[in-house]
Design a protein around this motif. Structure first.
Motif, mmCIF file in Angstrom:
data_model
loop_
_atom_site.group_PDB
_atom_site.id
_atom_site.type_symbol
_atom_site.label_atom_id
_atom_site.label_comp_id
_atom_site.label_asym_id
_atom_site.label_seq_id
_atom_site.Cartn_x
_atom_site.Cartn_y
_atom_site.Cartn_z
ATOM 1 N N GLU A 285 1.016 -1.123 -0.011
ATOM 2 C CA GLU A 285 0.122 -0.133 -0.078
ATOM 3 C C GLU A 285 0.819 1.350 -0.045
ATOM 4 O O GLU A 285 0.626 2.140 -0.665
ATOM 5 N N VAL A 286 1.827 1.239 0.788
ATOM 6 C CA VAL A 286 2.859 2.605 0.895
ATOM 7 C C VAL A 286 3.476 2.582 -0.487
ATOM 8 O O VAL A 286 3.735 3.525 -0.959
ATOM 9 N N ILE A 287 4.111 1.432 -1.070
ATOM 10 C CA ILE A 287 4.842 1.384 -2.330
ATOM 11 C C ILE A 287 4.174 1.928 -3.582
ATOM 12 O O ILE A 287 4.460 2.660 -4.208
ATOM 13 N N SER A 288 2.813 1.547 -3.673
ATOM 14 C CA SER A 288 1.910 1.757 -4.584
ATOM 15 C C SER A 288 1.434 3.092 -4.645
ATOM 16 O O SER A 288 1.535 3.736 -5.648
ATOM 17 N N ASN A 289 1.551 3.565 -3.417
ATOM 18 C CA ASN A 289 1.124 5.301 -3.337
ATOM 19 C C ASN A 289 2.152 5.901 -3.843
ATOM 20 O O ASN A 289 2.079 7.022 -4.579
ATOM 21 N N ILE A 290 3.528 5.546 -3.605
ATOM 22 C CA ILE A 290 4.724 6.287 -3.997
ATOM 23 C C ILE A 290 4.718 6.150 -5.435
ATOM 24 O O ILE A 290 4.935 7.077 -6.135
ATOM 25 N N ILE A 291 4.451 5.051 -6.000
ATOM 26 C CA ILE A 291 4.675 4.763 -7.379
ATOM 27 C C ILE A 291 3.513 5.595 -8.046
ATOM 28 O O ILE A 291 3.710 6.470 -9.017
ATOM 29 N N ASN A 292 2.223 5.618 -7.738
ATOM 30 C CA ASN A 292 1.087 6.435 -8.160
ATOM 31 C C ASN A 292 1.480 7.933 -8.290
ATOM 32 O O ASN A 292 1.229 8.442 -9.239
ATOM 33 N N LYS A 293 2.203 8.264 -7.249
ATOM 34 C CA LYS A 293 2.484 9.648 -7.061
ATOM 35 C C LYS A 293 3.655 10.290 -8.248
ATOM 36 O O LYS A 293 3.543 11.102 -8.904
ATOM 37 N N GLU A 294 4.576 9.305 -8.080
ATOM 38 C CA GLU A 294 5.741 9.503 -9.037
ATOM 39 C C GLU A 294 5.519 9.430 -10.535
ATOM 40 O O GLU A 294 6.026 10.154 -11.349
ATOM 41 N N LEU A 295 4.583 8.444 -10.954
ATOM 42 C CA LEU A 295 4.336 8.175 -12.342
ATOM 43 C C LEU A 295 2.909 8.833 -12.851
ATOM 44 O O LEU A 295 2.347 8.335 -13.675
ATOM 45 N N GLN A 296 2.578 9.647 -12.056
ATOM 46 C CA GLN A 296 1.277 10.431 -12.300
ATOM 47 C C GLN A 296 1.496 10.684 -13.837
ATOM 48 O O GLN A 296 2.293 11.556 -14.177
ATOM 49 N N GLY A 297 0.257 10.168 -14.559
ATOM 50 C CA GLY A 297 -0.045 10.792 -15.932
ATOM 51 C C GLY A 297 0.760 9.986 -16.743
ATOM 52 O O GLY A 297 1.003 10.091 -18.137
ATOM 53 N N GLU A 298 1.561 8.720 -16.339
ATOM 54 C CA GLU A 298 2.299 7.959 -17.105
ATOM 55 C C GLU A 298 1.286 6.710 -17.352
ATOM 56 O O GLU A 298 0.414 6.475 -16.584
ATOM 57 N N ASP A 299 1.656 5.847 -18.608
ATOM 58 C CA ASP A 299 1.094 4.683 -18.752
ATOM 59 C C ASP A 299 1.649 3.545 -17.973
ATOM 60 O O ASP A 299 2.822 3.216 -18.341
ATOM 61 N N HIS A 300 1.604 3.178 -16.807
ATOM 62 C CA HIS A 300 2.179 2.241 -15.888
ATOM 63 C C HIS A 300 1.294 1.271 -15.383
ATOM 64 O O HIS A 300 0.028 1.517 -15.081
ATOM 65 N N THR A 301 1.701 0.092 -15.159
ATOM 66 C CA THR A 301 0.935 -1.344 -14.964
ATOM 67 C C THR A 301 1.548 -1.996 -14.058
ATOM 68 O O THR A 301 2.899 -2.527 -14.480
ATOM 69 N N LEU A 302 1.057 -2.285 -12.900
ATOM 70 C CA LEU A 302 1.254 -3.355 -11.967
ATOM 71 C C LEU A 302 0.924 -4.665 -12.577
ATOM 72 O O LEU A 302 -0.098 -5.169 -13.204
ATOM 73 N N VAL A 303 2.012 -5.618 -12.545
ATOM 74 C CA VAL A 303 1.791 -7.147 -13.212
ATOM 75 C C VAL A 303 1.594 -7.870 -11.908
ATOM 76 O O VAL A 303 2.649 -8.219 -11.408
ATOM 77 N N ASP A 304 0.399 -8.385 -11.432
ATOM 78 C CA ASP A 304 0.177 -9.168 -10.333
ATOM 79 C C ASP A 304 0.577 -10.437 -10.977
ATOM 80 O O ASP A 304 -0.302 -11.050 -11.704
ATOM 81 N N TYR A 305 1.528 -11.421 -10.415
ATOM 82 C CA TYR A 305 1.789 -12.397 -10.898
ATOM 83 C C TYR A 305 0.892 -13.296 -10.704
ATOM 84 O O TYR A 305 0.413 -13.826 -9.703
ATOM 85 N N VAL A 306 0.615 -14.084 -11.862
ATOM 86 C CA VAL A 306 -0.482 -15.178 -11.991
ATOM 87 C C VAL A 306 0.345 -16.253 -13.030
ATOM 88 O O VAL A 306 0.534 -15.947 -14.206
ATOM 89 N N GLU A 307 0.393 -17.584 -12.669
ATOM 90 C CA GLU A 307 1.016 -18.519 -13.379
ATOM 91 C C GLU A 307 -0.174 -18.947 -14.325
ATOM 92 O O GLU A 307 -1.121 -19.498 -13.710
ATOM 93 N N PHE A 308 0.012 -18.881 -15.639
ATOM 94 C CA PHE A 308 -1.202 -19.614 -16.404
ATOM 95 C C PHE A 308 -0.707 -21.100 -16.956
ATOM 96 O O PHE A 308 0.360 -21.411 -17.018
#
Length: 152
Positions: free
Chosen positions: A129-152
């Motif tokens: 939660e802390v980390i994602s808030n930092i990332i969202n603040k720093e990358l505001q306006g950018e096309d950025h994606t968390l890839v939540d690992y799931v094995e297919f």
């Protein structure tokens, strides 16, 4: 922050991202977690890490990188120095390093498609939660994606 379930490496190989970022320690090990997978799949990223000072605390918040051309796609792998050590008790991730890293990412990779795992929240034991808030603040306006690992 966009969220996508799957495998960051496979998405990069399929051309989904221009840049993928993962967290590293400052000891040039890339020996566990997604760092090991990246080391194995993209040796140039590991070579970039090895060119940095082993155990250099000044690396925190910086990165090394490698341009990868594979499967007809070109992307950059960013080795983000988000933790000093790779073992020990308690939280290993450095939140200030996360902030500095993503500020640099915003400046150096603006207007690119950026993908990353839960940097610092796995083996480094950080609070997502802390980390994602930092990332969202720093990358505001950018096309950025968390890839939540799931094995297919």
């Amino acid at each position: 922050m966009n969220i996508l379930k799957g495998d960051l490496i496979q998405f990069a190989l399929a051309g989904r991202f221009d840049v993928i970022i993962h967290g590293c320690n400052c000891f040039c090990s890339m020996g566990a977690g997604i760092a090991k997978l990246i080391r194995d799949d993209f040796p140039a990223a590991y070579q970039a890490d090895l060119k940095t000072g082993m155990g250099d605390k000044e690396k925190l918040g910086t990165y090394s990188h490698a341009r990868i051309e594979k499967n007809g796609n070109i992307f950059t792998v960013v080795n983000g120095y988000t933790q000093y050590d790779f073992s020990g008790h308690g939280t290993l991730v450095d939140y200030k390093a996360i902030q500095k890293l993503f500020s640099r990412i915003k400046n150096n990779f603006t207007n690119q498609k950026i993908g990353y795992p839960k940097i610092g929240a796995g083996l480094a034991k950080g609070d997502w939660e802390v980390i994602s808030n930092i990332i969202n603040k720093e990358l505001q306006g950018e096309d950025h994606t968390l890839v939540d690992y799931v094995e297919f």
